[in-house]
Design a protein around this motif. Structure first.
Motif, short mmCIF file in Angstrom:
data_model
loop_
_atom_site.label_atom_id
_atom_site.label_comp_id
_atom_site.label_asym_id
_atom_site.label_seq_id
_atom_site.Cartn_x
_atom_site.Cartn_y
_atom_site.Cartn_z
N ARG A 38 0.83 -1.22 0.00
CA ARG A 38 0.00 0.00 0.00
C ARG A 38 0.86 1.26 0.00
NH1 ARG A 38 -4.65 -2.78 2.83
NH2 ARG A 38 -3.46 -2.86 4.74
N ASN A 39 0.27 2.32 -0.56
CA ASN A 39 0.95 3.62 -0.61
C ASN A 39 0.52 4.52 0.54
OD1 ASN A 39 2.26 2.88 -2.94
ND2 ASN A 39 0.78 3.89 -4.29
N PHE A 40 1.38 5.48 0.84
CA PHE A 40 1.06 6.52 1.83
C PHE A 40 0.32 7.64 1.10
CE2 PHE A 40 2.68 9.79 5.00
CZ PHE A 40 2.02 9.25 6.09
N PHE A 41 -0.03 8.74 1.80
CA PHE A 41 -0.76 9.85 1.18
C PHE A 41 0.01 10.49 0.03
CE2 PHE A 41 -2.13 9.79 5.69
CZ PHE A 41 -3.45 9.41 5.49
N ASP A 42 1.34 10.39 0.07
CA ASP A 42 2.15 11.03 -0.97
C ASP A 42 2.24 10.18 -2.24
OD1 ASP A 42 3.74 9.01 -0.01
OD2 ASP A 42 5.29 10.34 0.82
N LYS A 44 3.62 7.35 -2.55
CA LYS A 44 4.77 6.44 -2.50
C LYS A 44 4.50 5.34 -1.47
CE LYS A 44 8.26 9.73 -4.01
NZ LYS A 44 7.55 11.05 -3.99
N ARG A 45 5.23 4.23 -1.63
CA ARG A 45 5.03 3.10 -0.73
C ARG A 45 5.21 3.49 0.73
NH1 ARG A 45 5.64 -2.09 -2.89
NH2 ARG A 45 5.65 -2.79 -0.74
N ILE A 109 10.89 6.85 6.46
CA ILE A 109 11.46 8.18 6.19
C ILE A 109 12.10 8.22 4.80
CG2 ILE A 109 13.18 9.88 6.94
CD1 ILE A 109 12.74 8.79 9.83
N LYS A 110 12.82 7.14 4.44
CA LYS A 110 13.44 7.10 3.11
C LYS A 110 12.39 7.23 2.00
CE LYS A 110 16.88 4.07 2.32
NZ LYS A 110 17.56 2.74 2.40
N ARG A 111 11.28 6.53 2.16
CA ARG A 111 10.22 6.60 1.13
C ARG A 111 9.65 8.02 1.06
NH1 ARG A 111 11.90 1.82 1.31
NH2 ARG A 111 13.65 3.03 0.54
N ARG A 112 9.49 8.67 2.22
CA ARG A 112 8.97 10.05 2.23
C ARG A 112 9.93 11.01 1.55
NH1 ARG A 112 6.19 6.80 3.70
NH2 ARG A 112 5.55 7.08 1.56
N LEU A 113 11.24 10.69 1.65
CA LEU A 113 12.25 11.52 1.01
C LEU A 113 12.40 11.17 -0.47
CD1 LEU A 113 15.01 11.45 3.81
CD2 LEU A 113 13.45 13.34 3.25
N GLY A 114 11.59 10.20 -0.93
CA GLY A 114 11.62 9.83 -2.34
C GLY A 114 12.78 8.91 -2.71
N MET A 115 13.42 8.29 -1.69
CA MET A 115 14.52 7.36 -1.99
C MET A 115 13.96 5.98 -2.28
SD MET A 115 17.01 8.52 1.11
CE MET A 115 18.45 7.66 0.54
N ASP A 116 14.41 5.38 -3.39
CA ASP A 116 13.93 4.05 -3.75
C ASP A 116 14.49 3.00 -2.81
OD1 ASP A 116 12.36 4.88 -5.86
OD2 ASP A 116 14.05 4.84 -7.28
N ARG A 117 13.82 1.84 -2.81
CA ARG A 117 14.26 0.73 -1.99
C ARG A 117 15.71 0.37 -2.31
NH1 ARG A 117 12.88 -5.61 -2.74
NH2 ARG A 117 14.44 -6.31 -1.26
N GLY A 118 16.51 0.19 -1.24
CA GLY A 118 17.90 -0.21 -1.43
C GLY A 118 18.84 0.96 -1.63
N ASN A 119 18.28 2.13 -1.90
CA ASN A 119 19.06 3.34 -2.05
C ASN A 119 19.78 3.62 -0.71
OD1 ASN A 119 19.89 5.93 -2.91
ND2 ASN A 119 18.02 6.14 -4.12
N PRO A 120 21.12 3.69 -0.69
CA PRO A 120 21.80 3.74 0.60
C PRO A 120 21.74 5.11 1.29
CG PRO A 120 23.41 3.79 -1.16
CD PRO A 120 22.07 3.70 -1.82
#
Ligand code: CTP
Ligand code: MG
Length: 178
Positions: A38-42, A44-45, A109-120
Motif C-alpha cells: 500500500r501507498n502513503f498519502f504522498d 509512494k510506498r 522516512i526514506k520513502r517520504r524523502l523519495g529514496m527508492d528501496r535499497g538506495n543507501p
C-alpha cells in the motif's frame, strides 16, 4: 570511567541482540511486505518491498534468542554487563524490538524523502536503528549506555557497516561496495 578492553567487550555483548536482529532479515526475509504494497498519502510506498513480515519476525526472534543465550551464560562471569539475568533478557528483547521498529521507521522516512528501496543512506540504514534500539533498551540498560559506550557503539556500527558491505561486494553478494 576508563574505557578498557573489558568495557568495550561488554558494550559489544550488550548490543549483540540488535546486530543479530538487524542482520537476520537479509538472510531469512522475503515474501509479503509489511505495508501489503500500500501507498502513503504522498503516493509512494509506506515502507517498500524491502520490509517483509518474515524478515521482521526473523529479526525479532533471532535477537531475542541471543538475549536469552546471554541471560543464561553471562551472569556470574566478569562479562555480566547488567546485574541480573532478567535485566540482560529485557535489555536484549527491547534492543531487538527497537532495532526492527527503527529499521521500519528508517524505510518510512526514506520513502517520504523519495529514496527508492535499497538506495543507501548511512544514517537511516545503519545508525537510525541503533539509536531507536538504544532508546528502547535504556529503561533497563542505562548502566551500560554511558557516553563512552555510546560513542564506541556508533563508531563500531559504522565500521561494521563499511566492512560488511565491502566484503559482500567482494563476495559478489552486492553489486556496489556501499
Ligand atoms: N528485510 C526483510 N524484512 C525486513 C527488513 C529487511 O525482508 N523487515 C530483507 C529484505 O530482503 C531487504 C534486506 O533484508 O532487501 C536488506 O534490508 P534493508 O537494507 O533494511 O532494506 P532495503 O532493501 O535496503 O530497503 P530500504 O531502502 O527500505 O532500506
Ligand atoms: Mg538497505
Amino acid at each position: 570511567m576508563v574505557f578498557s578492553i573489558d568495557t568495550a567487550l561488554m558494550a559489544v555483548l550488550f548490543i549483540l541482540p540488535a546486530y543479530f536482529a538487524n542482520a537476520t532479515p537479509v538472510l531469512l526475509g522475503g515474501g509479503t511486505p509489511i505495508d501489503l504494497r500500500r501507498n502513503f498519502f504522498d503516493g509512494k510506498r509506506l515502507f517498500g518491498d524491502g520490509k517483509t513480515l518474515r524478515g521482521f519476525a526473523a529479526g525479532i526472534v533471532s535477537g531475542a534468542l541471543i538475549a536469552g543465550l546471554e541471560a543464561y551464560l553471562l551472569p556470574g562471569t566478569q562479562f555480566a554487563f547488567l546485574p541480573s539475568p532478567q535485566l540482560i533478557l529485557l535489555s536484549g528483547w527491547m534492543l531487538s524490538l527497537g532495532t526492527m521498529l527503527g529499521d521500519l521507521a528508517g524505510s518510512f522516512i526514506k520513502r517520504r524523502l523519495g529514496m527508492d528501496r535499497g538506495n543507501p543512506s548511512l544514517i537511516l540504514d545503519q545508525l537510525f536503528f541503533l539509536f531507536v534500539a538504544l532508546a528502547f533498551a535504556y529503561p533497563f540498560a542505562a548502566a551500560v549506555i554511558t557516553i563512552e559506550s555510546f560513542i564506541f557503539l556508533v563508531a563500531l556500527t559504522y565500521v561494521l557497516h563499511v566492512g560488511t558491505n565491502f566484503a559482500a561486494n567482494k563476495l559478489g553478494l552486492k553489486s556496489v561496495p556501499w
